[in-house]
Design a protein around this motif. Structure first.
Motif, mmCIF file in Angstrom:
data_model
loop_
_atom_site.group_PDB
_atom_site.id
_atom_site.type_symbol
_atom_site.label_atom_id
_atom_site.label_comp_id
_atom_site.label_asym_id
_atom_site.label_seq_id
_atom_site.Cartn_x
_atom_site.Cartn_y
_atom_site.Cartn_z
ATOM 1 N N PRO A 29 6.593 12.090 64.084
ATOM 2 C CA PRO A 29 5.492 12.079 63.113
ATOM 3 C C PRO A 29 5.739 11.102 61.968
ATOM 4 N N SER A 30 4.654 10.672 61.344
ATOM 5 C CA SER A 30 4.760 9.894 60.107
ATOM 6 C C SER A 30 5.312 10.785 58.997
ATOM 7 N N ALA A 31 5.618 10.183 57.867
ATOM 8 C CA ALA A 31 6.215 10.930 56.753
ATOM 9 C C ALA A 31 5.325 12.088 56.302
ATOM 10 N N ALA A 35 -4.567 0.981 59.121
ATOM 11 C CA ALA A 35 -5.221 0.832 57.818
ATOM 12 C C ALA A 35 -4.210 0.992 56.694
ATOM 13 N N ALA A 36 -3.312 1.961 56.824
ATOM 14 C CA ALA A 36 -2.288 2.171 55.791
ATOM 15 C C ALA A 36 -1.386 0.957 55.674
ATOM 16 N N ALA A 67 0.805 3.215 50.790
ATOM 17 C CA ALA A 67 -0.198 3.998 51.523
ATOM 18 C C ALA A 67 0.375 4.625 52.781
ATOM 19 N N THR A 68 1.379 3.993 53.385
ATOM 20 C CA THR A 68 1.969 4.560 54.599
ATOM 21 C C THR A 68 2.664 5.888 54.335
ATOM 22 N N GLU A 103 -7.852 9.837 49.507
ATOM 23 C CA GLU A 103 -6.609 9.937 48.745
ATOM 24 C C GLU A 103 -6.217 8.571 48.174
ATOM 25 N N CYS A 104 -6.424 7.514 48.945
ATOM 26 C CA CYS A 104 -6.178 6.162 48.414
ATOM 27 C C CYS A 104 -7.041 5.903 47.178
#
Length: 378
Positions: free
Chosen positions: A316-318, A178-179, A186-187, A129-130
């Motif tokens: 959780p992350s976004a 990594a993000a 990226a996060t 995706e990046c």
């Protein structure tokens, strides 16, 4: 019968019907794939097309883990252990890769590199995706084409990760770190809990019991089964927490006995009888629950002490907690109730409002020696 005959090979079709397979780093909850290609991810096709020999654990009657041979495509002739559902999900839908034999190849590659399939799939999907968004360029990848579905690109990237070479040196630290290193937003689409662990290869946005348990778990993966089938994919949040609290400890007891989930099925009464039979102890079911829950509290105390647990991290992350575009979770998110969820869960566990085991809870579970580590002279 399905599990007995095919192990978890039915997982791709079964979970896709409920929008629970991960698709292209959660950019959607529906995998659009040619019907003929999709059939090849079915249990019957795999068993008919890729000949194998039984490779089961001793005395196990479940037919899975065969040693098979790839018979079609560019990887024909390769021998490997038949992938389970999560390997297929990681190396097919999660990275937009539509060839069943290529998914098998990638599963073998990860095993041989000593990496973990779920985390590997999330890392590669995130990198793809990046790449699609332009956050990673051919210059960053060393010329690798990380377009969605590129199996050979994924294979080469996995080798870079294992050797910590080039972009692999960044990705080897996992999705969350990594993000953070890549930056530029990226996060926003990195899938992980705020502790840094990644989920199993499912779309937990339509499987809330596992999203919740993965976020509060002390083991980096599931700690408690939590009744995803009985409750449905997206149950009322208070029912979800109540079920998790009722089941708490069963999975940890089973894991500590090193028995297979498919066979002992977190049956605490049976597991407790097995302890008694093996040791000669008078070991009751109540003692089995006590032992399993003691493990949970001890793991929690360890993680709190080392800064990898607590209210700020048990979430959780976004992207992980985002709203899916299909399935029972369409248009809603469990995150909307997260503070209430943690309040109910922490109270039920006997922890303080920050998620730290209270002194009386630790003493109840015969962990008196841990109290001083967390609470001083309390």
């Amino acid at each position: 019968q399905g599990l007995f005959e095919y192990g978890t090979l039915g997982g791709m079709h079964g979970n896709a019907a409920r929008n629970m397979i991960p698709v292209k780093n959660y950019t959607t909850s529906t995998w659009t794939i040619d019907e003929e290609k999709w059939k090849k991810f079915g249990a019957e096709y795999i068993r008919e097309t890729f000949p194998g020999r039984r490779n089961s654990c001793w005395a196990c009657q479940i037919h899975h883990c065969d040693m098979i041979t790839i018979t079609e495509g560019p990887y024909a002739g390769e021998e490997l252990e038949e992938p389970e559902y999560e390997q297929f999900a990681s190396w097919a839908s999660a990275i937009g890769q539509e060839d069943v034999a290529s998914a098998m190849m990638l599963s073998k590659e990860v095993d041989q590199l000593g990496l973990e399939n779920n985390e590997g799939g999330w890392v590669v999907g995130f990198a793809m995706e990046c790449f699609e968004r332009g956050l990673l360029t051919f210059g960053d990848t060393g010329g690798l084409d990380l377009s969605w579905g590129n199996a050979e690109g994924a294979r080469l990237l996995l080798n870079l990760i294992a050797k910590r070479q080039g972009l692999g040196d960044v990705l080897a630290d996992g999705v969350m770190r990594a993000a953070q290193a890549i930056g530029n937003g990226a996060t926003d689409f990195a899938i992980h809990t705020l502790k840094g662990n990644t989920p199993r290869s499912h779309d937990h946005r339509n499987r809330w019991t596992e999203m919740f348990d993965t976020c509060v778990s002390n083991t980096s993966t599931l700690e408690t089964w939590g009744g995803p089938i009985a409750l449905g994919g997206t149950p009322p949040w208070n029912d979800l927490v109540a079920q998790n609290l009722r089941d708490k400890g069963a999975m940890m007891l089973e894991d500590s006995m090193v028995t297979c989930r498919f066979n002992t099925n977190m049956n605490v009464a049976l597991l407790s009888r097995a302890v008694g039979a093996a040791t000669g102890w008078d070991f009751s079911e109540a003692e089995g629950w006590q032992a399993g829950r003691r493990i949970v509290h001890l793991l929690r105390a360890f993680n709190v002490r080392h800064g990898v647990a607590g209210r700020a991290l048990d979430r959780p992350s976004a992207r992980y907690g985002s709203i899916p575009d299909a399935g029972s979770g369409k248009g809603v998110t469990l995150v909307a109730h997260w503070e209430e969820i943690l309040d109910m869960y922490y109270r039920g566990m006997g922890w303080d409002e920050a998620g730290k085991p209270l002194p009386e809870t630790l003493k109840t579970f015969e962990l008196d020696n841990v109290v001083a580590d967390l609470w001083g002279d309390a």
